[in-house]
Design a protein around this motif. Structure first.
Motif, PDB file in Angstrom:
ATOM      1  N   GLU A 131       7.693  -2.561 -11.142  1.00  0.00           N
ATOM      2  CA  GLU A 131       6.360  -2.850 -10.628  1.00  0.00           C
ATOM      3  C   GLU A 131       6.410  -3.363  -9.187  1.00  0.00           C
ATOM      4  OE1 GLU A 131       4.010  -4.027 -14.737  1.00  0.00           O
ATOM      5  OE2 GLU A 131       4.833  -5.634 -13.492  1.00  0.00           O
ATOM      6  N   GLY A 132       5.361  -3.056  -8.447  1.00  0.00           N
ATOM      7  CA  GLY A 132       5.240  -3.537  -7.077  1.00  0.00           C
ATOM      8  C   GLY A 132       3.787  -3.838  -6.752  1.00  0.00           C
ATOM      9  N   VAL A 187     -10.897  -4.236   1.667  1.00  0.00           N
ATOM     10  CA  VAL A 187      -9.644  -4.923   1.339  1.00  0.00           C
ATOM     11  C   VAL A 187      -9.110  -4.330   0.036  1.00  0.00           C
ATOM     12  CG1 VAL A 187      -8.536  -7.113   0.779  1.00  0.00           C
ATOM     13  CG2 VAL A 187     -10.367  -7.040   2.500  1.00  0.00           C
ATOM     14  N   VAL A 188      -7.871  -3.877   0.085  1.00  0.00           N
ATOM     15  CA  VAL A 188      -7.271  -3.214  -1.072  1.00  0.00           C
ATOM     16  C   VAL A 188      -6.066  -4.012  -1.563  1.00  0.00           C
ATOM     17  CG1 VAL A 188      -6.207  -1.099  -1.935  1.00  0.00           C
ATOM     18  CG2 VAL A 188      -7.980  -0.978  -0.156  1.00  0.00           C
ATOM     19  N   ASN A 189      -6.054  -4.305  -2.837  1.00  0.00           N
ATOM     20  CA  ASN A 189      -4.887  -4.873  -3.510  1.00  0.00           C
ATOM     21  C   ASN A 189      -4.519  -3.932  -4.650  1.00  0.00           C
ATOM     22  OD1 ASN A 189      -4.325  -7.613  -2.285  1.00  0.00           O
ATOM     23  ND2 ASN A 189      -6.504  -7.808  -2.741  1.00  0.00           N
ATOM     24  N   ALA A 190      -3.296  -3.457  -4.626  1.00  0.00           N
ATOM     25  CA  ALA A 190      -2.915  -2.437  -5.607  1.00  0.00           C
ATOM     26  C   ALA A 190      -1.648  -2.823  -6.352  1.00  0.00           C
ATOM     27  CB  ALA A 190      -2.722  -1.098  -4.910  1.00  0.00           C
ATOM     28  N   ASN A 191      -1.695  -2.623  -7.658  1.00  0.00           N
ATOM     29  CA  ASN A 191      -0.493  -2.728  -8.488  1.00  0.00           C
ATOM     30  C   ASN A 191       0.059  -1.318  -8.682  1.00  0.00           C
ATOM     31  OD1 ASN A 191      -0.531  -5.550  -8.958  1.00  0.00           O
ATOM     32  ND2 ASN A 191      -2.184  -5.268 -10.435  1.00  0.00           N
ATOM     33  N   VAL A 192       1.332  -1.169  -8.414  1.00  0.00           N
ATOM     34  CA  VAL A 192       1.981   0.151  -8.499  1.00  0.00           C
ATOM     35  C   VAL A 192       3.155   0.070  -9.465  1.00  0.00           C
ATOM     36  CG1 VAL A 192       3.174   1.956  -7.211  1.00  0.00           C
ATOM     37  CG2 VAL A 192       1.301   0.688  -6.131  1.00  0.00           C
ATOM     38  N   THR A 193       3.283   1.078 -10.311  1.00  0.00           N
ATOM     39  CA  THR A 193       4.435   1.135 -11.213  1.00  0.00           C
ATOM     40  C   THR A 193       5.173   2.455 -11.018  1.00  0.00           C
ATOM     41  OG1 THR A 193       3.141   2.112 -13.035  1.00  0.00           O
ATOM     42  CG2 THR A 193       3.302  -0.291 -12.956  1.00  0.00           C
ATOM     43  N   VAL A 194       6.495   2.370 -11.058  1.00  0.00           N
ATOM     44  CA  VAL A 194       7.344   3.559 -11.061  1.00  0.00           C
ATOM     45  C   VAL A 194       8.089   3.538 -12.389  1.00  0.00           C
ATOM     46  CG1 VAL A 194       9.209   4.814  -9.929  1.00  0.00           C
ATOM     47  CG2 VAL A 194       7.594   3.487  -8.555  1.00  0.00           C
ATOM     48  N   ILE A 221      -0.744   4.297  -9.515  1.00  0.00           N
ATOM     49  CA  ILE A 221      -1.351   3.410  -8.525  1.00  0.00           C
ATOM     50  C   ILE A 221      -2.701   2.932  -9.058  1.00  0.00           C
ATOM     51  CG2 ILE A 221      -2.190   3.201  -6.148  1.00  0.00           C
ATOM     52  CD1 ILE A 221      -0.334   5.525  -5.408  1.00  0.00           C
ATOM     53  N   ASN A 222      -2.847   1.622  -9.183  1.00  0.00           N
ATOM     54  CA  ASN A 222      -4.108   1.037  -9.657  1.00  0.00           C
ATOM     55  C   ASN A 222      -4.661   0.122  -8.568  1.00  0.00           C
ATOM     56  OD1 ASN A 222      -4.141   2.131 -12.387  1.00  0.00           O
ATOM     57  ND2 ASN A 222      -2.376   0.812 -12.761  1.00  0.00           N
ATOM     58  N   LEU A 258      10.603   0.186  -3.533  1.00  0.00           N
ATOM     59  CA  LEU A 258      10.176   0.259  -4.929  1.00  0.00           C
ATOM     60  C   LEU A 258      10.846   1.410  -5.677  1.00  0.00           C
ATOM     61  CD1 LEU A 258       8.337  -0.946  -7.108  1.00  0.00           C
ATOM     62  CD2 LEU A 258       6.534   0.619  -6.357  1.00  0.00           C
ATOM     63  N   LYS A 259      10.859   2.611  -5.089  1.00  0.00           N
ATOM     64  CA  LYS A 259      11.465   3.755  -5.763  1.00  0.00           C
ATOM     65  C   LYS A 259      12.979   3.591  -5.883  1.00  0.00           C
ATOM     66  CE  LYS A 259       9.983   7.924  -5.050  1.00  0.00           C
ATOM     67  NZ  LYS A 259       9.557   9.209  -4.430  1.00  0.00           N
ATOM     68  N   THR A 260      13.595   2.991  -4.858  1.00  0.00           N
ATOM     69  CA  THR A 260      15.035   2.741  -4.912  1.00  0.00           C
ATOM     70  C   THR A 260      15.369   1.744  -6.020  1.00  0.00           C
ATOM     71  OG1 THR A 260      15.243   3.131  -2.537  1.00  0.00           O
ATOM     72  CG2 THR A 260      17.041   1.956  -3.598  1.00  0.00           C
ATOM     73  N   ASN A 261      14.562   0.691  -6.125  1.00  0.00           N
ATOM     74  CA  ASN A 261      14.773  -0.299  -7.187  1.00  0.00           C
ATOM     75  C   ASN A 261      14.609   0.335  -8.566  1.00  0.00           C
ATOM     76  OD1 ASN A 261      15.156  -2.241  -5.228  1.00  0.00           O
ATOM     77  ND2 ASN A 261      13.076  -3.047  -5.337  1.00  0.00           N
TER      78      ASN A 261
END
Length: 206
Positions: A53-54, A82-89, A119-120, A161-164
């Motif tokens: 998650e990021g 203003v954008v706040n986004a939670n992203v999951t890979v 992307i949320n 994020l993708k590397t992690n």
């Protein structure tokens, strides 16, 4: 008489050898079946959803003008966004395909699923200015949402994020490598025998 005893002794030896062979074969098959079941169970344990998650933030100024009377009159709408986004890979390892070769004691990973990026975004509007002749509409919100996701996608590519996420994936796959090494089996991927975690990183095509 001596000849008859020799024949009987030879028959007894043959029976004993056959019995020993059957016992050995039975033991060998049981060991192979046990090893295969153990490997399948370990792969099932690895076969899970690996999620990293990021969180990303950005500020966007949105503007739009409607002009009338040969561009002599214009009506502008604008907003600070203003954008706040939670992203999951995520990697769904339940979808991983593999083959177990008992005779050659080799596990071949045939396919590793590609990452799924979700992307949320939470989008908040501030300092909204609009007029009755140029109000905010659903089309504006769609454009803003599309632009936000495109900008976030670029940020994700530049981030770690993708590397992690890939490192976590390799960590899970390495559990299979550790098990195969401990059992004297081989692990193969992409046409190559994998002997270390670093080789996973080199050969992983995702």
């Amino acid at each position: 008489m001596l000849k008859r005893i020799s024949v009987v002794a030879a028959i007894i030896v043959a029976i004993l050898l056959a019995f020993k062979y059957c016992e050995f074969k039975k033991h060998d098959d049981s060991a192979m079946e046990y090893n295969t079941n153990l490997i399948q169970q370990q792969i099932l344990n690895v076969g899970k959803l690996v999620v990293t998650e990021g969180h990303f933030s950005e500020v966007i100024t949105y503007k739009n003008q409607q002009k009338y009377l040969m561009n002599m009159i214009s009506f502008e709408k604008k907003a600070l966004i203003v954008v706040n986004a939670n992203v999951t890979v995520a990697y769904d390892l339940h979808q991983m395909k593999y083959d177990i070769d008992e005779n050659n004691k080799t596990i071949t990973i045939l396919n590793i699923p590609k990452e799924e990026i979700t992307i949320n975004p939470d989008i908040q509007f501030y300092d909204v200015e609009q007029s009755k002749l140029n109000p905010f509409t659903g089309d504006d919100y769609n454009k803003i949402n599309k632009s936000v996701k495109a900008n976030l996608a670029k940020k994700i590519e530049k981030s770690t994020l993708k590397t992690n996420a890939k490192n976590r994936l390799i960590s899970e796959l390495s559990k299979i490598l550790i098990m195969t090494n401990s059992m004297g089996w081989k692990l193969q991927y992409n046409g190559k025998i994998i002997e270390s975690e670093s080789e996973f990183n080199e050969d992983l095509k995702l």
